[in-house]
Design a protein around this motif. Structure first.
Motif, mmCIF file in Angstrom:
data_model
loop_
_atom_site.group_PDB
_atom_site.id
_atom_site.type_symbol
_atom_site.label_atom_id
_atom_site.label_comp_id
_atom_site.label_asym_id
_atom_site.label_seq_id
_atom_site.Cartn_x
_atom_site.Cartn_y
_atom_site.Cartn_z
ATOM 1 N N ASN A 292 -5.457 15.426 -6.343
ATOM 2 C CA ASN A 292 -4.045 15.109 -6.458
ATOM 3 C C ASN A 292 -3.587 13.861 -5.832
ATOM 4 O OD1 ASN A 292 -4.400 15.974 -3.954
ATOM 5 N ND2 ASN A 292 -2.547 17.314 -4.026
ATOM 6 N N ARG A 293 -4.251 12.917 -5.354
ATOM 7 C CA ARG A 293 -3.832 12.125 -4.599
ATOM 8 C C ARG A 293 -3.995 10.641 -5.295
ATOM 9 N NH1 ARG A 293 -3.336 11.264 0.901
ATOM 10 N NH2 ARG A 293 -3.853 13.625 1.262
ATOM 11 N N VAL A 294 -3.124 9.675 -5.150
ATOM 12 C CA VAL A 294 -3.150 8.303 -5.865
ATOM 13 C C VAL A 294 -3.001 7.356 -4.705
ATOM 14 C CG1 VAL A 294 -2.490 6.800 -7.421
ATOM 15 C CG2 VAL A 294 -2.680 9.167 -7.967
ATOM 16 N N VAL A 295 -3.943 6.395 -4.625
ATOM 17 C CA VAL A 295 -3.928 5.312 -3.377
ATOM 18 C C VAL A 295 -3.813 4.165 -4.239
ATOM 19 C CG1 VAL A 295 -4.978 4.185 -1.425
ATOM 20 C CG2 VAL A 295 -5.299 6.516 -1.852
ATOM 21 N N ILE A 296 -2.572 3.459 -4.252
ATOM 22 C CA ILE A 296 -2.251 2.077 -4.643
ATOM 23 C C ILE A 296 -2.071 0.989 -3.780
ATOM 24 C CG2 ILE A 296 -0.729 1.036 -6.275
ATOM 25 C CD1 ILE A 296 0.270 3.865 -6.837
ATOM 26 N N PHE B 161 -4.263 17.402 -10.235
ATOM 27 C CA PHE B 161 -4.870 16.439 -10.973
ATOM 28 C C PHE B 161 -4.045 15.798 -12.100
ATOM 29 C CE2 PHE B 161 -7.590 14.595 -14.035
ATOM 30 C CZ PHE B 161 -8.350 13.637 -13.326
ATOM 31 N N ALA B 162 -3.563 16.663 -12.936
ATOM 32 C CA ALA B 162 -2.834 16.452 -14.201
ATOM 33 C C ALA B 162 -1.561 15.527 -13.857
ATOM 34 C CB ALA B 162 -2.464 17.583 -15.024
ATOM 35 N N SER B 163 -1.136 15.725 -12.613
ATOM 36 C CA SER B 163 0.281 14.994 -12.358
ATOM 37 C C SER B 163 -0.288 13.811 -11.735
ATOM 38 C CB SER B 163 1.081 15.593 -11.115
ATOM 39 O OG SER B 163 1.486 17.115 -11.630
ATOM 40 N N ALA B 164 -1.366 13.453 -11.022
ATOM 41 C CA ALA B 164 -1.737 12.248 -10.593
ATOM 42 C C ALA B 164 -2.236 11.317 -11.622
ATOM 43 C CB ALA B 164 -2.812 12.554 -9.691
ATOM 44 N N PHE B 165 -2.882 11.946 -12.472
ATOM 45 C CA PHE B 165 -3.154 11.170 -13.719
ATOM 46 C C PHE B 165 -2.139 10.681 -14.620
ATOM 47 C CE2 PHE B 165 -5.351 10.267 -17.941
ATOM 48 C CZ PHE B 165 -6.535 9.661 -17.659
ATOM 49 N N ALA B 166 -1.240 11.717 -14.815
ATOM 50 C CA ALA B 166 0.048 11.100 -15.482
ATOM 51 C C ALA B 166 0.707 9.902 -14.893
ATOM 52 C CB ALA B 166 0.900 12.405 -15.596
ATOM 53 N N LEU B 167 0.745 10.009 -13.437
ATOM 54 C CA LEU B 167 1.583 9.047 -12.934
ATOM 55 C C LEU B 167 0.735 7.647 -12.963
ATOM 56 C CD1 LEU B 167 3.520 7.706 -10.520
ATOM 57 C CD2 LEU B 167 1.472 8.239 -8.879
ATOM 58 N N MET B 168 -0.588 7.757 -12.957
ATOM 59 C CA MET B 168 -1.402 6.727 -13.071
ATOM 60 C C MET B 168 -1.170 5.988 -14.711
ATOM 61 S SD MET B 168 -4.709 7.534 -11.125
ATOM 62 C CE MET B 168 -5.572 5.961 -11.379
ATOM 63 N N ALA B 169 -1.283 7.011 -15.693
ATOM 64 C CA ALA B 169 -0.918 6.575 -17.044
ATOM 65 C C ALA B 169 0.328 5.634 -17.272
ATOM 66 C CB ALA B 169 -1.173 7.591 -17.891
ATOM 67 N N HIS C 106 0.987 -1.265 -0.028
ATOM 68 C CA HIS C 106 -0.279 0.002 0.093
ATOM 69 C C HIS C 106 0.760 1.178 -0.019
ATOM 70 C CE1 HIS C 106 -3.417 2.451 1.057
ATOM 71 N NE2 HIS C 106 -2.412 3.320 1.863
ATOM 72 N N ARG C 107 0.508 1.967 -0.833
ATOM 73 C CA ARG C 107 1.118 3.582 -0.768
ATOM 74 C C ARG C 107 -0.030 4.530 -1.169
ATOM 75 N NH1 ARG C 107 6.387 5.940 -4.154
ATOM 76 N NH2 ARG C 107 6.268 7.805 -3.115
ATOM 77 N N GLU C 108 0.172 5.686 -0.529
ATOM 78 C CA GLU C 108 -0.404 7.045 -0.840
ATOM 79 C C GLU C 108 0.309 8.105 -1.620
ATOM 80 O OE1 GLU C 108 -3.308 7.987 1.875
ATOM 81 O OE2 GLU C 108 -3.649 5.932 2.466
ATOM 82 N N ILE C 109 -0.027 8.459 -2.580
ATOM 83 C CA ILE C 109 1.119 9.644 -3.203
ATOM 84 C C ILE C 109 0.309 10.701 -3.489
ATOM 85 C CG2 ILE C 109 2.656 10.018 -5.132
ATOM 86 C CD1 ILE C 109 2.492 6.917 -5.845
ATOM 87 N N VAL C 110 0.763 11.886 -2.879
ATOM 88 C CA VAL C 110 0.273 13.243 -3.035
ATOM 89 C C VAL C 110 0.955 14.035 -4.135
ATOM 90 C CG1 VAL C 110 -0.306 15.329 -1.978
ATOM 91 C CG2 VAL C 110 -0.829 13.317 -0.682
ATOM 92 N N PRO D 18 -2.540 -2.923 -10.334
ATOM 93 C CA PRO D 18 -2.722 -2.645 -8.947
ATOM 94 C C PRO D 18 -4.531 -2.445 -8.749
ATOM 95 C CG PRO D 18 -2.209 -0.891 -10.232
ATOM 96 C CD PRO D 18 -2.031 -1.960 -11.132
ATOM 97 N N ASN D 19 -4.869 -2.309 -7.435
ATOM 98 C CA ASN D 19 -6.075 -1.839 -7.338
ATOM 99 C C ASN D 19 -5.711 -0.461 -6.742
ATOM 100 O OD1 ASN D 19 -7.620 -4.228 -7.460
ATOM 101 N ND2 ASN D 19 -7.145 -5.006 -5.566
ATOM 102 N N TRP D 20 -6.440 0.595 -7.379
ATOM 103 C CA TRP D 20 -5.943 1.977 -7.060
ATOM 104 C C TRP D 20 -7.096 3.031 -7.243
ATOM 105 C CZ3 TRP D 20 -1.942 2.989 -11.418
ATOM 106 C CH2 TRP D 20 -2.527 2.878 -12.736
ATOM 107 N N SER D 21 -7.143 4.233 -6.623
ATOM 108 C CA SER D 21 -8.103 4.963 -6.723
ATOM 109 C C SER D 21 -7.453 6.471 -6.797
ATOM 110 C CB SER D 21 -8.820 5.011 -5.729
ATOM 111 O OG SER D 21 -8.227 5.558 -4.270
#
Length: 92
Positions: free
Chosen positions: A64-68, A36-44, A28-32, A57-60
């Motif tokens: 600006n927050r991504v939970v993985i 939003f654009a930065s969070a979306f880019a990370l997910m991509a 588990h990790r939460e990334i701030v 992964p399971n993620w949300s």
């Protein structure tokens, strides 16, 4: 099929990736991030790695927050492949 990691193997893996913890049997990790654009880019970027590894992964994401959460769905726990994906997240 990959084997589930032993408690010692899990501890060694976590020592190499200190931003990660185990929650409910998953890495588990939460990334701030900045926005939003930065969070979306990370997910991509992580999505591309997940496809290459065939380990998803399971993620949300909320603004600006991504939970993985990473675990092996087929094995029902944490395997070496989970740590490979976690390292790719850290690289991204």
């Amino acid at each position: 099929m990959a084997d589930l990691l032993s408690p010692d193997e899990l501890a060694r893996g976590l020592a190499e990736l200190p931003d990660w913890v185990v929650v409910d049997g998953k890495l588990h990790r939460e990334i701030v991030l900045e926005d939003f654009a930065s969070a979306f880019a990370l997910m991509a970027e992580v999505a591309i790695w997940a496809e290459k590894l065939n380990h998803h992964p399971n993620w949300s994401n909320a603004w600006n927050r991504v939970v993985i959460d990473i675990s092996s769905h087929s094995e029902g726990g944490i395997t070496d492949q989970c740590f490979v994906l976690a390292a790719a997240v850290n690289q991204a």
